[in-house]
Design an enzyme around this catalytic site. Sequence first.
Site, PDB file in Angstrom:
ATOM      1  N   HIS A  88       0.836  -1.209   0.000  1.00 28.80           N
ATOM      2  CA  HIS A  88       0.000   0.000   0.000  1.00 28.80           C
ATOM      3  C   HIS A  88       0.868   1.255   0.000  1.00 28.80           C
ATOM      4  CE1 HIS A  88       0.882   0.994   4.164  1.00 28.80           C
ATOM      5  NE2 HIS A  88       0.747  -0.278   4.434  1.00 28.80           N
TER       6      HIS A  88
ATOM      7  N   GLU B 245       0.210 -13.765 -21.264  1.00 28.66           N
ATOM      8  CA  GLU B 245       1.123 -13.712 -20.115  1.00 28.66           C
ATOM      9  C   GLU B 245       1.727 -15.078 -19.791  1.00 28.66           C
ATOM     10  OE1 GLU B 245      -1.154 -12.217 -16.819  1.00 28.66           O
ATOM     11  OE2 GLU B 245      -2.955 -13.254 -17.493  1.00 28.66           O
TER      12      GLU B 245
ATOM     13  N   CYS C  89       0.396  -3.993 -21.335  1.00 27.51           N
ATOM     14  CA  CYS C  89      -0.168  -3.361 -20.133  1.00 27.51           C
ATOM     15  C   CYS C  89       0.653  -3.658 -18.886  1.00 27.51           C
ATOM     16  CB  CYS C  89      -1.615  -3.794 -19.914  1.00 27.51           C
ATOM     17  SG  CYS C  89      -1.808  -5.561 -19.648  1.00 27.51           S
TER      18      CYS C  89
ATOM     19  N   ASP D  68       3.830 -11.059 -15.687  1.00 29.60           N
ATOM     20  CA  ASP D  68       3.721 -12.514 -15.585  1.00 29.60           C
ATOM     21  C   ASP D  68       4.446 -13.223 -16.719  1.00 29.60           C
ATOM     22  OD1 ASP D  68       2.492 -13.065 -13.191  1.00 29.60           O
ATOM     23  OD2 ASP D  68       0.460 -12.904 -13.977  1.00 29.60           O
TER      24      ASP D  68
END
Length: 585
Positions: free
Chosen positions: A196, A441, A512, A465
């Site tokens: 976070h 991926e 992406c 990935d």
Amino acid sequence: MASFTLHGISVSQGIAIGRAHLLTPAALDVEHYLIAEEQVEAEVQRLKDAIIAVHRELHTIRHTLPKDAPAELAAFLDVHALILSDTMLSEMPLEIIRNRCYNAEWALVTQIDELSAQFDEIEDAYLRERKADIQQVGERILKVLTGSATVLPDEDDHASAHIIVVAHDISPADMLQFRDRAFAGFVTDMGGQNSHTAIVARSLDIPAAVGMHNASGLVKQDDLLIIDGDAGVVIVDPAPLVLMQYRESQAQLLRDRKKLGRLKKTPAVTLDGVAIELLANIELPDDCRAAMDAGANGIGLFRSEFLFMGRGAFLEKFPSEDEQFEAYRATVVAMKGRPVTIRTLDVGADKPLDTDEQTSMNPALGLRAVRYCLAEPQIFLTQLRAILRASAYGPISLLIPMMAHAFEIDQTLTLIEQAKAQLQVRGQKFDAKIPIGAMIEIPAAALALPMFIKRLDFLSIGTNDLIQYTLAIDRVDHEVAHLYNPLHPAILYLLGSVIAIGKKAGIPVAVCGEMAGDIKLTRLLLGMGLLEFSMHPAQLLSVKQEILNSDLSQIRPQVKKILRSTEPMAIVAAVEQLRRLKMAV
């Protein structure tokens, strides 16, 4: 004191210079003592009162957020409120008091330690780092029980004009205290790329270095610090010459950033006239504001799993169809006609959907993403209906993660048709021709691309990935993280191949993953033929600047040579040379 340097993880770019302000260290080391039987209920009530007080505190902070507060802060506060309400934290410590006669602090820490140990077993980076959220909620309760609090410099103190917060970890709620202060940057012992702290750092565009291990123990109050956000380095008590050099670099960065702001409305077109689509990656509908402010052409990746996270007993409950629909509709409306690509649920196995679920021996290769969705068709159909309903309000594309087999594509398409039929029976509107694409991926997908092209409308390469699976390494495992290499010859071969085959077939291909937002790799991807980049909004203008200063006719020959190379060091040198190449106008 002699200068020294600490090395951690780079999570946001920029340079910060300021005086260290150490936050109160973690409060999980508490007194342990047994209480008498007749004191048990009083001790239970003391803990209940502390939990209620923290509920009020989070509620107040959440509902007094400034309008310009990043969406991530509100989301994390909501997660903390849900964690606080969960029986695993709100009820189990009370039972420990009753059954073992522990004092309230000891009972709470015992339960937090148990939950933390469970989260340590989770292999997924994002969810494993949610352990920090549990500990932070626990610390807030402990601060009420012990009467301690985080201490910040006096707001009128001139010395706090440029502070760098140094802490073991920083909770989202505590970050709000710095929101309207002269907060130059922060350094934490804990955290990784998906923590976070890292997410908030990027949203606030604040230089930060996380994962420093023992910075809070080595740095002293008021030490002069330099954070090099690009390198993930902290320099403590820098030499005068080093300080001067970084001040000059910081001033240059500020000038460059002002110039970048002028590019918001400038189309991303190369010097030889090729238009490039620059899209944004988001996690929540409120992130659309940052995407629009950066001039994004649309949303290239909406990570819908964030809608499922932090619910009740850590994902034991799912958002309803209506709740999902409202989130997707809000996103489409906020983007004002720009396209939105929504990735379907990317959880499962290593992202347990209830606390009793067993994780597999090798979660990264287990029942995750589309595999999970096909194994739980009702959950999948609920999401598909919600996305389809939102498509009546603006242009939406469906992106399916982690497909590798033809039957997975066919089963997914069948379920999409079933969801459409269900909406037709209800009389609810949707885009009957919604584009459907796949995340590339898995190496098998990249090497068997024709079966995807035959069945689908577009492709989006998830480089994070793809690199992990191709190189057989867990990128969050510190033992092997150094092997994670986007410039490995095999990675470049797969990327170049997917982009070239997609172009030949006339099917749109986007990237992406993190590579899309790395300006060191922009020209490399352009030279491969990539026309769609999707990245965090904070990276968009820098990538646009690289595109505006690039000529594809001059880049392509250089990239062809790079793709033919099999020597890693030669590839790195050639990519760096490509970035420095001056374009002949």
